[in-house]
Design an enzyme around this catalytic site. Sequence first.
Site, short mmCIF file in Angstrom:
data_model
loop_
_atom_site.label_atom_id
_atom_site.label_comp_id
_atom_site.label_asym_id
_atom_site.label_seq_id
_atom_site.Cartn_x
_atom_site.Cartn_y
_atom_site.Cartn_z
CG HIS A 125 7.39 -1.69 -5.39
ND1 HIS A 125 7.61 -0.52 -5.97
CD2 HIS A 125 6.32 -2.26 -5.98
CE1 HIS A 125 6.67 -0.28 -7.11
NE2 HIS A 125 5.71 -1.30 -7.05
CE1 TYR A 146 0.96 -3.57 -1.76
CE2 TYR A 146 1.39 -1.56 -0.69
CZ TYR A 146 1.08 -2.20 -1.97
OH TYR A 146 1.00 -1.71 -2.98
C1 HEM Z 1 -3.67 -5.92 -6.13
C2 HEM Z 1 -2.81 -5.05 -6.27
C3 HEM Z 1 -1.50 -4.87 -5.91
C4 HEM Z 1 -0.70 -5.79 -5.09
C5 HEM Z 1 -1.13 -7.39 -4.53
C6 HEM Z 1 0.45 -5.43 -4.66
C7 HEM Z 1 1.58 -5.91 -4.08
C8 HEM Z 1 2.71 -5.35 -3.13
C9 HEM Z 1 3.38 -5.82 -2.16
C10 HEM Z 1 3.32 -7.35 -1.83
C11 HEM Z 1 4.48 -5.10 -1.86
C12 HEM Z 1 5.35 -5.07 -0.85
C13 HEM Z 1 4.70 -4.54 0.67
C14 HEM Z 1 5.59 -4.53 1.78
O1 HEM Z 1 6.33 -5.50 2.09
O2 HEM Z 1 5.60 -3.55 2.43
C15 HEM Z 1 3.99 -3.76 -2.64
C16 HEM Z 1 4.68 -2.72 -2.48
C17 HEM Z 1 4.55 -1.62 -3.37
N1 HEM Z 1 3.43 -1.26 -4.09
FE1 HEM Z 1 2.02 -2.47 -4.77
N2 HEM Z 1 0.73 -4.04 -5.08
C18 HEM Z 1 -0.52 -3.54 -5.73
C19 HEM Z 1 -0.98 -2.49 -6.47
C20 HEM Z 1 -0.24 -1.49 -6.35
C21 HEM Z 1 -0.61 -0.31 -7.18
C22 HEM Z 1 -2.22 0.10 -7.47
C23 HEM Z 1 0.18 0.64 -6.81
C24 HEM Z 1 0.51 2.22 -7.05
C25 HEM Z 1 -0.64 2.88 -7.43
C26 HEM Z 1 1.61 -0.04 -6.07
C27 HEM Z 1 2.29 0.44 -5.71
C28 HEM Z 1 3.60 -0.03 -4.74
C29 HEM Z 1 4.58 0.51 -4.26
C30 HEM Z 1 5.14 2.00 -4.47
C31 HEM Z 1 5.30 -0.33 -3.30
C32 HEM Z 1 6.47 -0.09 -2.54
C33 HEM Z 1 6.12 0.63 -1.38
C34 HEM Z 1 7.18 0.70 -0.32
O3 HEM Z 1 8.15 1.19 -0.67
O4 HEM Z 1 7.14 -0.13 0.81
N3 HEM Z 1 0.96 -0.99 -5.82
N4 HEM Z 1 3.02 -3.94 -3.55
#
Ligand code: HEM
Length: 389
Positions: A89, A358
């Site tokens: 993201h 995260y």
């Molecule tokens: C094992 C499962 C998951 C992994 C490894 C993962 C990994 C990541 C990572 C690395 C980031 C960036 C975090 C940062 O630097 O602040 C991220 C952001 C995000 N993830 Fe995931 N994610 C997973 C599951 C999910 C799920 C299930 C959802 C939604 C239901 C989701 C929604 C989001 C959203 C909306 C963002 C952006 C948030 C922002 O604006 O900072 N992710 N994810």
Amino acid sequence: MDDTTDPPTPPVEPPAAEPPAAEPPIGRTPLSRRRVLGGLAAIGGISAVNVGGFLWAGGWFTPETLTTTRFTDRFEQVFGRHDGFRRNHAKGVSATGVFTSNGAGTVLSTATVFRPGTTPVTARFSLSGGVPTVADANATVRGLGVLFHMPNGEQWRTAMVNTPVFTDRVPQGFYERLLATEPVPATGQPEPVKLAAFLAKYPETARAMALINKTPPSTDLYNSPFHSLNAFWFTNSAGTTVPVRWTVMPDEPFQPVAGAAHPPGRDYLFDALIAKVAQGPVRWRFLVTVGQPGDPTNDATQPWPADRRQVEVGALMIDSLQTEAPGNARDVNFDPLVLPAGIAPSDDPLLAARSAVYARSYERRTREPHTPSAVDVTTVETRKASYEH
Ligand code: HEM
């Protein structure tokens, strides 16, 4: 800085602490949640949650075992390393607004955010993937992170997406999918044999993808719903605990996209959102869905039956967008395990993995040099003019 913006979240793990070989596997230990929560609690009065139950059958600790570092590295392997940006993201825009509670949520949870009244929020709209300059596309998963700034420094952070279910049931599935779906240069598509082997190993992902493909996205970010997908527990003042998932539903009528057609411009989704918010606040109804016994709380690839009770607990209103910059949503980690009293994590194995990865992504991006975000709120008119003429 206005009062809706919290100070940058401090790195949740010491900068030099990337463990080399002996890092615990994801889900086999509470990772560093206690340290994470300890640090956050110190600055934000965040209630500790019990993470001891988030055990994921990660197998024996071998060189192949999935760890937080390996997971974070996998994003960099697939998307490249983009200093200062989220590993997933990466493309996004910061937002602020308020959540107005109607009081109905107090029936389900003691969280103070559900008492009648307003709570300031910091939010972020995003597109999935680790490339911060990626062109907007209808099919790309859209994200909405929301941080509720509750009284006494308490916080609730949630990161939602627009798909009806999540693609993966377990962290290992997500980790392997990142490689299995990587486009090969010759075709621009995933390698069919690799993809088929992956889907045979993770049939739940094949089922989830079928559901996702049946649900067209909306034309815009401002008329899109966003879903928690992971389940949580709400506990009310009588001590009754129920499983829940939540969704924000736009007031703007849902308009499905027609195939791949879209307006011109690399940033058409963000440009339209910026233009919309410039005209006035955009609102989403906040709906809490209450699960019944037997509804899966540990599998985000499975929808709950459509007839489940939904409680409308209030509305989320976004009235301002900001180019990502120090002190706004750029510097927030929308960790889904930062929860107020009255909300607790379920047994979904994705939650502990999300929290850990995260944190690692946050730790890396906050100590790297920053380049300006691709989505610049102040130059939207110039961008639009450049492709309209
Ligand atoms: C094992 C499962 C998951 C992994 C490894 C993962 C990994 C990541 C990572 C690395 C980031 C960036 C975090 C940062 O630097 O602040 C991220 C952001 C995000 N993830 Fe995931 N994610 C997973 C599951 C999910 C799920 C299930 C959802 C939604 C239901 C989701 C929604 C989001 C959203 C909306 C963002 C952006 C948030 C922002 O604006 O900072 N992710 N994810």
